[in-house]
Motif scaffolding. Sequence first.
Motif, short mmCIF file in Angstrom:
data_model
loop_
_atom_site.label_atom_id
_atom_site.label_comp_id
_atom_site.label_asym_id
_atom_site.label_seq_id
_atom_site.Cartn_x
_atom_site.Cartn_y
_atom_site.Cartn_z
N TYR A 108 -15.30 -14.45 -104.55
CA TYR A 108 -16.84 -14.39 -104.76
C TYR A 108 -17.26 -14.37 -103.26
O TYR A 108 -16.76 -14.23 -102.37
CB TYR A 108 -17.41 -15.36 -105.41
CG TYR A 108 -17.55 -16.73 -104.64
CD1 TYR A 108 -18.85 -17.24 -104.05
CD2 TYR A 108 -16.51 -17.73 -104.15
CE1 TYR A 108 -18.97 -18.21 -103.22
CE2 TYR A 108 -16.72 -18.75 -103.60
CZ TYR A 108 -17.89 -19.14 -102.96
OH TYR A 108 -18.10 -20.29 -102.30
N LEU A 109 -18.56 -13.63 -103.45
CA LEU A 109 -19.45 -13.71 -102.09
C LEU A 109 -20.66 -13.69 -102.38
O LEU A 109 -21.29 -13.83 -103.49
CB LEU A 109 -19.25 -12.04 -101.47
CG LEU A 109 -19.56 -10.85 -102.41
CD1 LEU A 109 -20.92 -10.50 -102.18
CD2 LEU A 109 -18.50 -9.79 -101.98
N GLU A 110 -21.58 -13.85 -101.32
CA GLU A 110 -23.04 -14.14 -101.59
C GLU A 110 -23.49 -12.95 -100.66
O GLU A 110 -23.42 -12.67 -99.56
CB GLU A 110 -23.56 -15.46 -101.08
CG GLU A 110 -23.07 -16.71 -101.76
CD GLU A 110 -22.74 -17.83 -101.09
OE1 GLU A 110 -22.44 -17.70 -99.83
OE2 GLU A 110 -22.54 -18.91 -101.71
N VAL A 111 -24.60 -12.41 -100.98
CA VAL A 111 -25.18 -11.19 -100.50
C VAL A 111 -26.76 -11.12 -100.87
O VAL A 111 -27.12 -11.49 -101.88
CB VAL A 111 -24.46 -9.76 -101.23
CG1 VAL A 111 -24.79 -9.71 -102.64
CG2 VAL A 111 -25.17 -8.53 -100.48
N LEU A 112 -27.32 -11.02 -99.80
CA LEU A 112 -28.80 -10.92 -99.95
C LEU A 112 -29.28 -9.94 -100.95
O LEU A 112 -28.87 -8.95 -100.74
CB LEU A 112 -29.58 -10.95 -98.52
CG LEU A 112 -29.25 -11.73 -97.50
CD1 LEU A 112 -29.86 -11.64 -96.16
CD2 LEU A 112 -29.65 -13.24 -98.10
N SER A 113 -30.13 -10.24 -101.89
CA SER A 113 -30.48 -9.29 -102.79
C SER A 113 -31.30 -8.19 -102.20
O SER A 113 -31.11 -6.97 -102.72
CB SER A 113 -31.39 -10.01 -103.86
OG SER A 113 -32.62 -10.48 -103.31
N ALA A 114 -32.03 -8.35 -101.23
CA ALA A 114 -32.63 -7.06 -100.51
C ALA A 114 -31.57 -6.17 -99.82
O ALA A 114 -32.06 -5.09 -99.30
CB ALA A 114 -33.82 -7.64 -99.48
N ASN A 115 -30.43 -6.59 -99.60
CA ASN A 115 -29.40 -5.79 -98.82
C ASN A 115 -28.96 -4.97 -100.02
O ASN A 115 -27.72 -4.93 -100.40
CB ASN A 115 -28.26 -6.57 -98.36
CG ASN A 115 -27.57 -5.82 -97.43
OD1 ASN A 115 -27.57 -4.69 -97.43
ND2 ASN A 115 -26.32 -6.49 -96.67
N THR A 116 -29.69 -4.11 -100.40
CA THR A 116 -29.47 -2.87 -101.49
C THR A 116 -28.24 -2.08 -101.36
O THR A 116 -27.25 -1.80 -102.27
CB THR A 116 -30.43 -2.03 -101.97
OG1 THR A 116 -31.03 -1.39 -100.94
CG2 THR A 116 -31.59 -2.89 -102.53
N ARG A 117 -27.85 -1.94 -100.17
CA ARG A 117 -26.79 -1.00 -99.87
C ARG A 117 -25.33 -1.82 -100.12
O ARG A 117 -24.31 -1.44 -100.81
CB ARG A 117 -26.95 -0.46 -98.42
CG ARG A 117 -25.76 0.53 -98.12
CD ARG A 117 -25.79 0.84 -96.72
NE ARG A 117 -24.55 1.95 -96.37
CZ ARG A 117 -24.68 2.87 -95.71
NH1 ARG A 117 -25.92 3.44 -95.41
NH2 ARG A 117 -23.64 3.74 -95.32
N ALA A 118 -25.37 -2.97 -99.61
CA ALA A 118 -24.43 -4.00 -99.66
C ALA A 118 -24.04 -3.94 -101.42
O ALA A 118 -22.85 -4.15 -102.02
CB ALA A 118 -24.41 -5.14 -99.22
#
Length: 153
Positions: A108-118
């Motif tokens: 699993y990973l955590e990604v900032l929701s505003a980091n739409t490219r990721a």
Amino acid sequence: MALHVESWRTAYAGIMPDAFLNGPLDDDRLALWRERLDAPVPGAGLFVGHDDDGELLGFVYLLPAPDGRVLLDNLHVRPGSTGSGAGSRLLGRGLAWVADEHPGREVYLEVLSANTRAVAFYERHGARRTDERMCRFEQGFELPEYEYAWRVN
């Protein structure tokens, strides 16, 4: 460490506070990597990619989590090289390593929701969204994030 800082400054511009990105980020990432390299987490994996000239192109870092899963804590490609396939190759290498070293565990990973490219990148690579929450940074700010996961064999 420099690639990590450069990647954060590029990917998180307009998402994270400028005071953090242009201030203590260098010291923050340096402290993180000193700790990781001086006292490696048992069962963790760090993989790097290089371009044709031998320059560092990117890296992926994974480590066992207390809940039995494996956290993909970092996947960064040198700014200007995104879209080259390097991130896909690093992700593939990391997931294959988990399948070999930690068979049957979820990654699993955590990604900032505003980091739409990721977010789009992980979704293209088969990750499924498993949670939404606020990420609290020790520097005194919080931002919404998603959790994504893969089941590897």
